[in-house]
Design an enzyme around this catalytic site. Structure first.
Site, PDB file in Angstrom:
ATOM      1  N   ARG A  40       0.838  -1.201   0.000  1.00 17.86           N
ATOM      2  CA  ARG A  40       0.000   0.000   0.000  1.00 17.86           C
ATOM      3  C   ARG A  40       0.877   1.256   0.000  1.00 17.86           C
ATOM      4  NH1 ARG A  40      -2.869   1.242   5.395  1.00 17.86           N
ATOM      5  NH2 ARG A  40      -0.955   2.406   5.607  1.00 17.86           N
ATOM      6  N   ASP A  99     -20.251   6.797  -3.566  1.00 20.42           N
ATOM      7  CA  ASP A  99     -20.680   5.845  -2.538  1.00 20.42           C
ATOM      8  C   ASP A  99     -22.161   6.043  -2.204  1.00 20.42           C
ATOM      9  OD1 ASP A  99     -18.096   4.838  -2.468  1.00 20.42           O
ATOM     10  OD2 ASP A  99     -17.459   6.240  -0.919  1.00 20.42           O
ATOM     11  N   ARG A 140     -24.286   4.492  -4.872  1.00 18.60           N
ATOM     12  CA  ARG A 140     -24.339   3.030  -4.685  1.00 18.60           C
ATOM     13  C   ARG A 140     -25.268   2.679  -3.523  1.00 18.60           C
ATOM     14  NH1 ARG A 140     -17.910   2.144  -5.872  1.00 18.60           N
ATOM     15  NH2 ARG A 140     -18.143   1.917  -8.120  1.00 18.60           N
ATOM     16  N   HIS A 162     -13.338   7.107   1.895  1.00 21.64           N
ATOM     17  CA  HIS A 162     -13.757   6.436   0.662  1.00 21.64           C
ATOM     18  C   HIS A 162     -13.024   5.102   0.560  1.00 21.64           C
ATOM     19  CE1 HIS A 162     -14.938   5.747  -3.428  1.00 21.64           C
ATOM     20  NE2 HIS A 162     -13.696   5.788  -3.862  1.00 21.64           N
TER      21      HIS A 162
END
Ligand SMILES: NC(=O)c1ccc[n+]([C@@H]2O[C@H](COP(=O)([O-])OP(=O)(O)OC[C@H]3O[C@@H](n4cnc5c(N)ncnc54)[C@H](O)[C@@H]3O)[C@@H](O)[C@H]2O)c1
Length: 311
Positions: free
Chosen positions: A88, A148, A151, A175
């Site tokens: 990451r 979001d 959705r 997010h």
């Protein structure tokens, strides 16, 4: 009104398509580092003009920022996806370098632009853009909550078996799959609480499906989604350019709001010609406040990985 979109990939090109089709801006510049790619996408979109009936000028550019000059809004979708074996931190390092360089380049030619950050990890990239450019917080907007929330409304409409446009709801927080907070308690169907129609178990499932909404699509498509992300960016850009003052959850620098400081995180904002016009203080209950604090901790930990880029 001119919009530049840096990154002519799936999300950037879809955003350009929606902006053109809906006549949101008079000019859209698509810019990409890949030779000829943005020109090709711009040409393809432009060739829809006579059949779908729009007048927006769509221009492509291979890394020539002079074409972006005088943009009112700049959308940053450039970045790379995480590759097998990549940590990451490595991904953040690479995308942070890209986003920082892009922000510096666009501001040379559009010093007054409002910047919409889309590249992931979005909250961290928004924070980076803010710190690296030194622009006032109203001009740096992270897009994630709009997507979001759409959705969330999709899954609510499925559970209710009612049209999406009769459903309202909002997702705040980070997010990310584990950091976003669908506000089920405040969701409504035609002005009535969804709890009137759905059991707690059903509402919990809607929230859980929303949180993995992006991952579900990645599993189906083999890459991350682009239609709803591109349309969500266009929705945000429309509210800025046409001063609609819509309330949209966006990632913005918090300075005490929602109990947080020195972090960009998704909260409801009024979006108009100055970008973030104001942050709306929605009263959260104790459980929601705890989730928001946990979300902030996770995003703050990720922001820590920016240290080498921000020196
Ligand atoms: N915030 C959100 O809600 C949301 C939603 C979907 C995707 N995303 C993110 O948006 C980004 C773009 O996604 P995508 O599906 O369009 O990816 P993509 O790979 O299709 O497009 C990215 C484009 O960026 C370009 N690019 C890379 N470095 C560049 C540079 N320095 N200058 C200009 N262009 C450069 C690439 O050539 C590529 O065309 C990703 O980081 C993705 O994770 C965010």
């Amino acid at each position: 009104m001119k919009v530049t979109i840096v990154g002519a990939g799936n999300v950037g090109a879809t955003c350009a398509d929606v902006i053109s089709y809906r006549g949101i801006a008079s000019e859209v510049v698509l810019l990409d580092i890949k030779e000829g790619f943005a020109e090709g996408k711009a040409m393809d979109i432009s060739q829809c003009a006579t059949t779908t009936g729009f007048n927006t000028r769509v221009v492509g550019s291979t890394n020539d920022y002079t074409k972006t000059a005088g943009s009112d809004v700049v959308v940053i979708t450039s970045g790379i996806p995480r590759k097998p074996g990549m940590t990451r931190e490595e991904l953040i390092g690479i995308n942070a370098g890209i986003v920082k360089g892009v922000a510096e380049n666009v501001l040379k030619h559009s010093p007054d632009a409002i910047i919409v950050v889309v590249s992931n990890p979005m909250d961290t990239m928004t924070y980076l853009t803010l710190k690296a450019t030194g622009l006032p917080k109203n001009r740096i907007i992270g897009m994630g909550g709009a997507l979001d929330s759409s959705r969330f409304k999709y899954y609510l409409s499925k559970a209710l078996n009612k049209p999406s446009n009769d459903v309202d709801g909002m997702v705040i927080g980070g997010h990310g799959d584990t950091t976003m907070i669908p506000l089920t308690r405040l969701a409504s169907y035609c002005g009535t609480p969804v709890s009137t129609y759905l059991s707690q178990e059903e509402m919990d499932k809607v929230a859980a499906d929303t949180m993995v909404g992006g991952a579900t699509l990645t599993g189906l498509l083999g890459t991350s989604a682009w239609y709803a992300p591109g349309a969500s960016v266009a929705y945000l850009v429309d509210s800025i350019l046409n001063d609609q003052r819509k309330m949209i959850p966006c990632s913005v620098l918090l300075e005490g709001e929602y109990g947080q400081n020195d972090i960009c995180l998704g909260v409801p904002c009024i979006i108009g010609k100055n970008g973030i016009e104001s942050i709306v203080d929605v009263k959260l209950n104790d459980a929601e406040k705890a989730l928001f604090a946990k979300s902030a901790d996770a995003v703050r930990a990720m922001n820590g990985d920016l240290k080498s880029v921000l020196v």
